[in-house]
Design a protein around this motif. Structure first.
Motif, PDB file in Angstrom:
ATOM      1  N   LEU A 175       0.825  -1.207   0.000  1.00 51.88           N
ATOM      2  CA  LEU A 175       0.000   0.000   0.000  1.00 51.88           C
ATOM      3  C   LEU A 175       0.863   1.263   0.000  1.00 51.88           C
ATOM      4  O   LEU A 175       0.567   2.230  -0.704  1.00 51.88           O
ATOM      5  CB  LEU A 175      -0.932   0.007   1.209  1.00 51.88           C
ATOM      6  CG  LEU A 175      -2.012  -1.073   1.229  1.00 51.88           C
ATOM      7  CD1 LEU A 175      -2.798  -1.018   2.531  1.00 51.88           C
ATOM      8  CD2 LEU A 175      -2.937  -0.932   0.029  1.00 51.88           C
ATOM      9  N   ILE A 176       1.937   1.247   0.787  1.00 51.30           N
ATOM     10  CA  ILE A 176       2.828   2.411   0.828  1.00 51.30           C
ATOM     11  C   ILE A 176       3.559   2.556  -0.495  1.00 51.30           C
ATOM     12  O   ILE A 176       3.692   3.663  -1.033  1.00 51.30           O
ATOM     13  CB  ILE A 176       3.829   2.287   1.996  1.00 51.30           C
ATOM     14  CG1 ILE A 176       3.090   2.340   3.335  1.00 51.30           C
ATOM     15  CG2 ILE A 176       4.868   3.414   1.922  1.00 51.30           C
ATOM     16  CD1 ILE A 176       3.972   2.083   4.537  1.00 51.30           C
ATOM     17  N   SER A 177       4.026   1.431  -1.023  1.00 50.36           N
ATOM     18  CA  SER A 177       4.752   1.458  -2.299  1.00 50.36           C
ATOM     19  C   SER A 177       3.870   1.987  -3.426  1.00 50.36           C
ATOM     20  O   SER A 177       4.297   2.817  -4.231  1.00 50.36           O
ATOM     21  CB  SER A 177       5.241   0.046  -2.628  1.00 50.36           C
ATOM     22  OG  SER A 177       5.849   0.002  -3.891  1.00 50.36           O
ATOM     23  N   GLU A 178       2.622   1.532  -3.474  1.00 49.64           N
ATOM     24  CA  GLU A 178       1.696   1.959  -4.527  1.00 49.64           C
ATOM     25  C   GLU A 178       1.348   3.435  -4.436  1.00 49.64           C
ATOM     26  O   GLU A 178       1.020   4.068  -5.432  1.00 49.64           O
ATOM     27  CB  GLU A 178       0.406   1.127  -4.460  1.00 49.64           C
ATOM     28  CG  GLU A 178       0.573  -0.304  -4.927  1.00 49.64           C
ATOM     29  CD  GLU A 178      -0.695  -1.115  -4.753  1.00 49.64           C
ATOM     30  OE1 GLU A 178      -1.647  -0.618  -4.123  1.00 49.64           O
ATOM     31  OE2 GLU A 178      -0.734  -2.247  -5.243  1.00 49.64           O
ATOM     32  N   SER A 179       1.419   3.987  -3.238  1.00 49.27           N
ATOM     33  CA  SER A 179       1.070   5.397  -3.046  1.00 49.27           C
ATOM     34  C   SER A 179       2.130   6.343  -3.601  1.00 49.27           C
ATOM     35  O   SER A 179       1.871   7.521  -3.835  1.00 49.27           O
ATOM     36  CB  SER A 179       0.878   5.691  -1.550  1.00 49.27           C
ATOM     37  OG  SER A 179       2.123   5.714  -0.876  1.00 49.27           O
ATOM     38  N   ASN A 180       3.359   5.808  -3.783  1.00 44.18           N
ATOM     39  CA  ASN A 180       4.507   6.618  -4.237  1.00 44.18           C
ATOM     40  C   ASN A 180       4.833   7.771  -3.283  1.00 44.18           C
ATOM     41  O   ASN A 180       5.391   8.787  -3.703  1.00 44.18           O
ATOM     42  CB  ASN A 180       4.267   7.169  -5.651  1.00 44.18           C
ATOM     43  CG  ASN A 180       4.301   6.072  -6.699  1.00 44.18           C
ATOM     44  OD1 ASN A 180       5.141   5.181  -6.645  1.00 44.18           O
ATOM     45  ND2 ASN A 180       3.381   6.129  -7.651  1.00 44.18           N
TER      46      ASN A 180
END
Length: 257
Positions: A160-165
């Motif tokens: 989720l954090i990675s996808e948020s950029n």
């Protein structure tokens, strides 16, 4: 450990062919209260708490309960408030969590909630802290430092954090979190020969999924979503007939050789 790379590749291809027709943003999506601004500090705090108890079982119901709990008791998602008011009053927090979030093991849930709050309370602004990370491994170490997440729940938080950029991770995803449902899927699709894996063997299988995904030019993070969706929408509901893997999977209705 023996891993059938051909069956692994074929399974990923089937999943990608099925789910690529959909918007990947909606697959294995984690809902959050609409009044929270995406990628804000408040959003980060919320997903740290939301992933804490998300074991993939009845995930949609769990997140609906969590959102409703936020509407009634937003302060339990504030680590400073939790530490100040509930460290010496676990019973009140227990009742809020038990009667609204409805976790399977409420006593465990309360202790985990307090432990995570203590960890998050160290950071005046979590968003600024997360922005400092530029590698998957560093972010993973930070999450593991909290000692609040298992492989699956921590992996979901990482995704989720990675996808948020919010932070740009220059080394890409280094692990796909695999729980017992993913291992069962791997076994039933002929990727591994048995379901009883050691921690080291689970790590080897995770690495194999990443390697096979990269060879097929499919984002490993997306494959993680596919596995999550298969578990939630088909395995947990015993909906084998409509599962995209039905012809590839040795389900309980078939003989496992």
């Amino acid at each position: 450990m023996y891993i059938n790379e051909e069956n692994l590749s074929n399974t990923i291809k089937i999943l990608n062919e099925h789910f690529s027709k959909e918007n990947t943003d909606t697959i294995a999506n984690v809902e959050f209260p609409k009044e929270i601004k995406y990628k804000s500090n408040e959003w980060l705090l919320y997903i740290f708490y939301s992933c804490l108890l998300d074991y993939g079982m009845r995930s949609i119901v769990y997140h609906n309960n969590l959102i409703n709990t936020y509407h009634k008791f937003p302060y339990i998602f504030n680590p400073q408030y939790v530490i100040k008011n509930f460290n010496d009053d676990k019973e009140t927090l227990f009742n809020i969590i038990k009667n609204n979030i409805h976790p399977r093991y409420p006593n465990v849930a309360v202790n985990k909630w307090l432990k995570l709050s203590s960890f998050l309370n160290q950071y005046e602004n979590l968003l600024n802290k997360i922005k400092t990370f530029n590698s998957f491994n560093d972010l993973n170490k930070f999450i593991n430092t909290s000692k609040s997440y298992g492989q699956k729940t921590g992996g979901l938080l990482l995704r989720l954090i990675s996808e948020s950029n919010i932070c740009v991770l220059n080394d890409g995803i280094q692990a796909i979190p695999l729980d017992r449902h993913d291992i069962e899927i791997s076994y039933l699709n002929g990727i591994i020969k048995n379901k009883e894996l050691t921690t080291k063997q689970i790590a080897e299988l995770s690495t194999a999924y990443i390697s096979a995904s990269n060879k097929l030019n499919i984002n490993p993070s997306v494959v993680d979503k596919y596995l999550w969706e298969i578990g939630n929408q088909y395995c947990n509901k015993h909906n084998c007939t409509n599962c995209p893997l039905v012809n590839n999977c040795l389900t309980k209705t078939n003989k496992i050789l």
